[in-house]
Design a protein around this motif. Structure first.
Motif, short mmCIF file in Angstrom:
data_model
loop_
_atom_site.label_atom_id
_atom_site.label_comp_id
_atom_site.label_asym_id
_atom_site.label_seq_id
_atom_site.Cartn_x
_atom_site.Cartn_y
_atom_site.Cartn_z
N SER A 289 0.85 -1.19 0.00
CA SER A 289 0.00 0.00 0.00
C SER A 289 0.88 1.23 0.00
O SER A 289 2.04 1.18 0.43
CB SER A 289 -0.94 0.02 1.20
OG SER A 289 -0.20 0.16 2.39
N THR A 290 0.33 2.32 -0.49
CA THR A 290 1.07 3.57 -0.54
C THR A 290 0.14 4.73 -0.21
O THR A 290 -0.95 4.84 -0.77
CB THR A 290 1.68 3.82 -1.94
OG1 THR A 290 2.48 2.70 -2.31
CG2 THR A 290 2.54 5.06 -1.94
N VAL A 291 0.59 5.57 0.70
CA VAL A 291 -0.08 6.85 0.99
C VAL A 291 0.83 7.92 0.40
O VAL A 291 2.04 7.91 0.66
CB VAL A 291 -0.26 7.08 2.50
CG1 VAL A 291 -0.81 8.47 2.77
CG2 VAL A 291 -1.14 6.00 3.10
N VAL A 292 0.26 8.81 -0.39
CA VAL A 292 1.03 9.91 -0.98
C VAL A 292 0.41 11.22 -0.51
O VAL A 292 -0.80 11.42 -0.64
CB VAL A 292 1.06 9.84 -2.51
CG1 VAL A 292 1.77 11.05 -3.09
CG2 VAL A 292 1.74 8.57 -2.98
N TYR B 91 8.32 23.51 -9.06
CA TYR B 91 9.42 22.65 -8.62
C TYR B 91 8.86 21.63 -7.63
O TYR B 91 8.28 22.00 -6.60
CB TYR B 91 10.50 23.51 -7.95
CG TYR B 91 11.63 22.72 -7.35
CD1 TYR B 91 12.44 21.91 -8.14
CD2 TYR B 91 11.90 22.80 -5.99
CE1 TYR B 91 13.48 21.19 -7.59
CE2 TYR B 91 12.95 22.09 -5.43
CZ TYR B 91 13.73 21.29 -6.23
OH TYR B 91 14.76 20.57 -5.69
N VAL B 92 8.99 20.35 -7.97
CA VAL B 92 8.52 19.26 -7.10
C VAL B 92 9.67 18.26 -6.96
O VAL B 92 9.86 17.40 -7.82
CB VAL B 92 7.26 18.56 -7.69
CG1 VAL B 92 6.77 17.49 -6.72
CG2 VAL B 92 6.17 19.56 -7.99
N PRO B 93 10.47 18.37 -5.90
CA PRO B 93 11.60 17.46 -5.73
C PRO B 93 11.14 16.06 -5.33
O PRO B 93 9.96 15.84 -5.03
CB PRO B 93 12.41 18.11 -4.60
CG PRO B 93 11.41 18.89 -3.83
CD PRO B 93 10.37 19.35 -4.82
N GLN B 94 12.08 15.13 -5.31
CA GLN B 94 11.78 13.76 -4.86
C GLN B 94 11.14 13.81 -3.48
O GLN B 94 11.53 14.62 -2.64
CB GLN B 94 13.04 12.91 -4.82
CG GLN B 94 13.50 12.41 -6.18
CD GLN B 94 12.50 11.45 -6.79
OE1 GLN B 94 11.78 11.80 -7.71
NE2 GLN B 94 12.42 10.25 -6.28
N PRO B 95 10.18 12.95 -3.22
CA PRO B 95 9.48 13.00 -1.93
C PRO B 95 10.32 12.44 -0.79
O PRO B 95 11.24 11.67 -1.00
CB PRO B 95 8.26 12.13 -2.17
CG PRO B 95 8.73 11.12 -3.17
CD PRO B 95 9.66 11.89 -4.09
N ALA B 96 9.93 12.84 0.41
CA ALA B 96 10.52 12.26 1.62
C ALA B 96 9.80 10.96 1.92
O ALA B 96 8.60 10.84 1.69
CB ALA B 96 10.35 13.23 2.78
N GLY B 97 10.53 9.98 2.42
CA GLY B 97 9.93 8.70 2.80
C GLY B 97 9.63 7.82 1.60
O GLY B 97 10.22 7.98 0.54
N GLY B 98 8.72 6.88 1.80
CA GLY B 98 8.25 6.08 0.68
C GLY B 98 8.85 4.71 0.54
O GLY B 98 8.94 4.20 -0.58
N ALA C 193 4.81 8.51 1.31
CA ALA C 193 5.71 9.45 0.66
C ALA C 193 5.09 10.83 0.69
O ALA C 193 3.88 10.99 0.53
CB ALA C 193 5.97 9.02 -0.78
N GLU C 194 5.92 11.85 0.90
CA GLU C 194 5.43 13.22 1.00
C GLU C 194 6.13 14.12 -0.02
O GLU C 194 7.32 14.37 0.09
CB GLU C 194 5.63 13.75 2.41
CG GLU C 194 4.94 15.06 2.65
CD GLU C 194 4.84 15.40 4.13
OE1 GLU C 194 4.92 16.59 4.44
OE2 GLU C 194 4.68 14.48 4.96
N PHE C 195 5.38 14.55 -1.03
CA PHE C 195 5.85 15.50 -2.03
C PHE C 195 5.55 16.92 -1.54
O PHE C 195 4.59 17.13 -0.80
CB PHE C 195 5.10 15.33 -3.36
CG PHE C 195 5.47 14.13 -4.17
CD1 PHE C 195 6.48 14.21 -5.13
CD2 PHE C 195 4.78 12.94 -4.03
CE1 PHE C 195 6.79 13.13 -5.92
CE2 PHE C 195 5.09 11.84 -4.82
CZ PHE C 195 6.09 11.93 -5.76
#
Length: 156
Positions: A5-8, A102-109, A116-118
């Motif tokens: 599962s993934t929460v974004v 600008y959307v860098p690589q997310p934290a976590g994940g 993951a947090e964008f």
């Protein structure tokens, strides 16, 4: 929820309202759909899980910017993609996002139940504000672009 599962989460720091244009899953099922709108300085989240034998979850959420006093950003796109396969590594990207943002690589994940947090920001031209743009370059003497160590970024 399935084995994967993934929460974004998407933090909106653009100065705009982000309105959902599209959301889709290549694999898996929604457990929480992306919000219709993410207001400036707010966070939106979505979640999906695997469905079926030996599957993961993969999908995108695509938003367009609106309600900006300066119309140059209205209608421009922010898109985030994530893939949490049954086998192999996770991947996250913002391919398809307009260059005004600008959307860098997310934290976590990582892990079977990943979060993951964008974060999305508006890019600022070098001619505005303190002279810093998305590249971190600054203007030197006479307006020449210089890098971190004062070297010119323009070849002679």
């Amino acid at each position: 929820m399935g084995t994967r599962s993934t929460v974004v989460r998407l933090n909106n720091w653009t100065g705009c309202t982000l309105t959902r244009e599209n959301r889709s899953l290549s694999h898996g099922i929604w457990t929480s759909r992306p919000p219709a709108r993410i207001y400036d300085q707010q966070q939106g989240s979505r979640a999906s899980g695997s469905s079926g034998f030996a599957t993961g979850t993969e999908g995108i959420a695509r938003f367009f910017a609106e309600n900006r006093a300066s119309p140059v950003l209205n209608g421009r796109i922010i898109q985030v993609h994530r893939d949490n396969p049954y086998l192999g590594s996770h991947s996250y990207d913002s391919t398809g996002t307009d260059l005004m943002f600008y959307v860098p690589q997310p934290a976590g994940g990582s892990g079977n139940q990943a979060t993951a947090e964008f974060s999305a920001w508006r890019r600022r031209p070098l001619s505005q504000g303190d002279g810093k743009g998305a590249t971190g370059a600054v203007r030197g003497v006479g307006g020449a672009r210089v890098g971190r160590y004062g070297r010119s970024l323009i070849k002679p």
